[in-house]
Design a protein around this motif. Structure first.
Motif: not given
Length: 491
Positions: A460-467
């Motif tokens: 989810t941290k990676s998702l937030s950054e790429s999002g």
């Protein structure tokens, strides 16, 4: 016997299913004549003893669960599982398929009201790493029509009272299996091919095949009937992108507008449509309008005219019916969604260089058909591409299935190609495929986050950054950016 057809029908469970709706040896169908039939007995009797099904139920007790944390399967899950169950080749068959499947799953992701569907072969990409000659095979379909169907038992459990669930599961099983043999919907007679009522299970008088169905199944050696033969037929109106069509057939209370983010694409590039359905001022939403704004429904047709002037219908990988969910459009709030168009059942959609015309017709009732505007999509010729463009096309081709399905993990080779699109092609000329690759990778990660509790925080941290990067990319279009924004807010 020369006029008989022998087919093995594999019944298989995919995911966690509610108990008691379908026995492990297959459903018993109590028909209108008071006789209970198994599936082989019913189709044998209906076809004058010419269609002989042999049931294989070994996968009903050893259910495969693609995701223990989710109550719905994806389209990619169905196609992958069907290929495992049937063992059919992706090549176009030369005769009848020897193996078909009825897959019992909880529900279909994104279609909460859908009780069943029939599907062809999925989207396939073949590639040759040595020569990578796109004229070799990418323009050819490897198309296998009508090889499997699915029945969604959790949806049936949620939409029917307890005393109707077993009958509904049996009815839907026969209904979808009949579609595998190319029987079409019947709306004016009481029979298995009539779509289930929205409010209750079909009455017992519907549990029968009509005379036309019987004659059709009796002729089961014809390619228009046997699985793997001709394409699934439909009776949709064939029109152009012209509003005069709707006026000729009745008052159109809805307006459908389509657009593509770009008007020119490389071969294999992910062509996407944005669709917007709105209510015409002064009109009301048609009563009983179902959420069928998708080419997998026979009433909704995407038409493509290639540079040679040949007109054809987009070949959906699924054929859905019985969607009980209402269409979420109101006079105050339009309904928007996107459609992945570059791939279809068996291969790529756009197989010629040049300008293609695309439009949509949607049959709302017997009298009213709405038609979208017409857009033009241009595919650049291979011979005029630079070496960098050709390298990009190779990566796009390798990553074809992740870009198309975007909902499951793929092979290392395909995943590496998708990663290459995200990191190696950032130039101004390739901003669109770069953005779409990052969007596909983001959706795959989002799907993984729902499956993996142990790695949820990291994912989810990676998702937030790429999002955060994706939601500011105009090339994704407002609808996809809004989807990313909603997902980030939920984290």
């Amino acid at each position: 016997m020369p006029n008989t057809l022998d087919v093995t029908c594999h019944l298989a469970a995919l995911g966690d299913l509610p108990d008691g709706l379908v026995p492990s040896d297959g459903p018993d169908v109590l028909c209108s004549n008071g006789v209970a039939y198994t599936l082989p007995e019913l189709f044998l009797a209906t076809s004058n003893h010419r269609l002989r099904l042999a049931l294989d139920t070994t996968r009903m007790t050893a259910a495969q669960n693609p995701d223990p944390t989710r109550q719905a399967v994806t389209v990619a899950d169905l196609h992958h599982f069907a290929s495992q169950v049937t063992g059919n080749s992706t090549a176009t068959p030369a005769g009848p398929l020897e193996n078909i499947a009825v897959i019992y799953a909880p529900a279909l992701d994104g279609h909460p009201g859908l009780r069943g569907l029939m599907f062809d072969t999925g989207f396939h990409t073949d590639f040759d790493d040595e020569t990578h000659n796109p004229s070799y095979d990418w323009t050819q379909w490897k198309h296998c029509c009508r090889e499997a169907c699915a029945v969604f038992l959790q949806t049936i459990h949620n939409t029917r009272p307890a005393n109707e669930r077993v009958d509904q599961a049996a009815y839907t099983s026969v209904h979808e299996l009949a579609h595998v043999f190319n029987l079409l919907h019947v709306e004016d007679q009481q029979c298995f091919l009539r779509q289930s009522p929205a409010a209750s299970a079909p009455p017992r008088t519907w549990y029968r095949f009509n005379a036309e169905n019987e004659a059709y199944l009796t002729d089961c050696r014809q390619p228009s009937v046997y699985p793997g033969g001709h394409e699934f037929g439909d009776h949709s109106y064939v029109g152009g992108g012209d509003e005069r069509v709707t006026k000729a057939l009745g008052i159109a209370p809805l307006k459908l507008k389509i657009k593509a983010i770009c008007d020119e694409f490389l071969p294999f590039e992910p062509v996407e449509l944005d669709m917007k359905l709105s209510v015409v001022p002064g009109c009301r939403v048609p009563r009983g309008l179902r959420n069928e704004m998708d080419p997998s429904y026979s009433s909704f047709a995407v038409w493509i005219e290639n540079p040679l002037g040949e007109r054809r219908r987009y070949k959906s990988i699924n054929h859905c019916c019985e969607n009980a969910a209402p269409c979420p459009v109101t006079p105050e709030q339009p309904f928007e969604r996107d459609l992945t168009l570059f791939g279809q059942s068996g291969g790529y959609t756009f197989r010629h260089a040049g300008v293609h015309r695309v439009w949509i017709t949607w049959r709302l009732s017997k009298r009213v058909v709405i038609s979208s505007n017409t857009i033009e999509i241009s595919v650049r010729p291979w011979l005029r591409l630079s070496s960098k463009d050709r390298d990009l096309c190779k990566a796009l081709r390798l990553a074809g299935r992740p870009l198309f399905y975007r909902r499951r993990q793929w092979s290392r080779r395909e995943t590496a190609a998708l990663a290459s699109l995200c990191t190696d092609f950032k130039g101004k000329a390739h901003r669109y495929p770069h953005a779409m690759a990052k969007y596909a990778h983001w959706q795959i990660l989002a799907n993984m986050s729902s499956r993996s509790s142990s790695h949820w925080r990291r994912i989810t941290k990676s998702l937030s950054e790429s999002g955060k990067w994706l939601k500011d990319q105009p090339l994704l279009g407002p609808h996809r950016r809004e989807k990313v924004t909603r997902a980030i807010d939920s984290f």
